[in-house]
Scaffold this active site. Structure first.
Site, PDB file in Angstrom:
ATOM      1  CB  CYS A   7      15.348   7.054  -9.863  1.00  0.00           C
ATOM      2  SG  CYS A   7      14.955   5.395 -10.474  1.00  0.00           S
ATOM      3  CG  ASP A  30       2.753   9.011   0.412  1.00  0.00           C
ATOM      4  OD1 ASP A  30       2.637   8.061  -0.383  1.00  0.00           O
ATOM      5  OD2 ASP A  30       2.373  10.178   0.137  1.00  0.00           O
ATOM      6  CG  HIS A  46      13.119   2.701 -12.756  1.00  0.00           C
ATOM      7  ND1 HIS A  46      12.425   3.769 -12.229  1.00  0.00           N
ATOM      8  CD2 HIS A  46      12.444   2.323 -13.871  1.00  0.00           C
ATOM      9  CE1 HIS A  46      11.379   4.024 -13.005  1.00  0.00           C
ATOM     10  NE2 HIS A  46      11.372   3.162 -14.010  1.00  0.00           N
ATOM     11  CG  HIS A  94      10.774   3.528  -8.768  1.00  0.00           C
ATOM     12  ND1 HIS A  94      12.060   3.964  -9.047  1.00  0.00           N
ATOM     13  CD2 HIS A  94      10.906   2.546  -7.839  1.00  0.00           C
ATOM     14  CE1 HIS A  94      12.925   3.258  -8.342  1.00  0.00           C
ATOM     15  NE2 HIS A  94      12.244   2.389  -7.581  1.00  0.00           N
ATOM     16  CG  HIS A  96       5.385   2.907  -4.826  1.00  0.00           C
ATOM     17  ND1 HIS A  96       5.362   3.241  -6.170  1.00  0.00           N
ATOM     18  CD2 HIS A  96       4.227   3.357  -4.310  1.00  0.00           C
ATOM     19  CE1 HIS A  96       4.237   3.884  -6.442  1.00  0.00           C
ATOM     20  NE2 HIS A  96       3.515   3.956  -5.333  1.00  0.00           N
ATOM     21  CG  HIS A  98       1.048   2.934  -0.984  1.00  0.00           C
ATOM     22  ND1 HIS A  98       1.015   4.317  -0.904  1.00  0.00           N
ATOM     23  CD2 HIS A  98       1.053   2.641  -2.300  1.00  0.00           C
ATOM     24  CE1 HIS A  98       0.985   4.828  -2.125  1.00  0.00           C
ATOM     25  NE2 HIS A  98       1.009   3.826  -3.002  1.00  0.00           N
TER      26      HIS A  98
HETATM   27  P1  5GP Z   1       0.949   5.618  -6.211  1.00  0.00           P
HETATM   28  O1  5GP Z   1      -0.307   6.406  -6.396  1.00  0.00           O
HETATM   29  O2  5GP Z   1       1.856   5.699  -7.405  1.00  0.00           O
HETATM   30  O3  5GP Z   1       0.698   4.216  -5.728  1.00  0.00           O
HETATM   31  O4  5GP Z   1       1.701   6.285  -4.993  1.00  0.00           O
HETATM   32  C1  5GP Z   1       2.643   7.299  -5.128  1.00  0.00           C
HETATM   33  C2  5GP Z   1       2.790   7.921  -3.772  1.00  0.00           C
HETATM   34  O5  5GP Z   1       3.977   8.671  -3.772  1.00  0.00           O
HETATM   35  C3  5GP Z   1       1.655   8.876  -3.405  1.00  0.00           C
HETATM   36  O6  5GP Z   1       1.027   8.436  -2.209  1.00  0.00           O
HETATM   37  C4  5GP Z   1       2.347  10.223  -3.251  1.00  0.00           C
HETATM   38  O7  5GP Z   1       1.831  10.985  -2.176  1.00  0.00           O
HETATM   39  C5  5GP Z   1       3.795   9.822  -3.007  1.00  0.00           C
HETATM   40  N1  5GP Z   1       4.763  10.794  -3.510  1.00  0.00           N
HETATM   41  C6  5GP Z   1       4.771  11.382  -4.732  1.00  0.00           C
HETATM   42  N2  5GP Z   1       5.831  12.200  -4.850  1.00  0.00           N
HETATM   43  C7  5GP Z   1       6.516  12.092  -3.690  1.00  0.00           C
HETATM   44  C8  5GP Z   1       7.717  12.709  -3.204  1.00  0.00           C
HETATM   45  O8  5GP Z   1       8.363  13.515  -3.862  1.00  0.00           O
HETATM   46  N3  5GP Z   1       8.120  12.386  -1.953  1.00  0.00           N
HETATM   47  C9  5GP Z   1       7.423  11.493  -1.181  1.00  0.00           C
HETATM   48  N4  5GP Z   1       7.914  11.248   0.046  1.00  0.00           N
HETATM   49  N5  5GP Z   1       6.297  10.898  -1.597  1.00  0.00           N
HETATM   50  C10 5GP Z   1       5.840  11.197  -2.837  1.00  0.00           C
HETATM   51 ZN    ZN Z   2      12.707   5.031 -10.654  1.00  0.00          ZN
END
Ligand code: 5GP
Ligand code: ZN
Length: 106
Positions: A7, A30, A46, A94, A96, A98
């Protein structure tokens, strides 16, 4: 949500570059890429995870954004991943998607 990192990114608090943006979502790199190209498609609204999201229209829009953003960026071949829940590797609560392309280290 005030304590949600995505957010904050959406609100421009970290000056994150959006490689694509539409009415419903933003797309950015990422911070810890697991592939040559590793993008995140993040809805502006969100929602903690796919389990909490019952908005069919939003889910459809997000998948269309995957198609539109990759096409615009010249990415023809890619993997999409949605981690749902801590045990599945979700770190940011939140929703998302990939997008991973090129050499994938997952
Ligand atoms: P999840 O594991 O929740 O599916 O993926 C979260 C992703 O967000 C991870 O691949 C992590 O590297 C990325 N991430 C976490 N914090 C940040 C941030 O502050 N900026 C960016 N650009 N990516 C982030
Ligand atoms: Zn959020």
């Amino acid at each position: 949500m005030s304590d949600c990192i995505f957010c904050k990114i959406i609100n421009g608090e970290f000056n994150t570059e959006f490689v694509y943006e539409d009415e419903y979502s933003v797309v950015f790199n990422d911070i810890n890429p697991k592939a040559d190209t590793h993008l995140l498609v993040v809805p502006k609204q969100h929602t903690a995870s796919l389990n909490e999201c019952n908005d069919e229209q939003l889910l459809g829009k997000l998948m269309m954004t995957v198609k539109t953003a990759t096409k615009k960026l010249g990415i023809n071949s890619y993997r999409t991943v949605i981690n749902t829940g801590k045990e599945a590797g979700q770190e940011v609560f939140h929703l998302h998607i990939h997008i991973l392309s090129g050499e994938i280290k997952l």
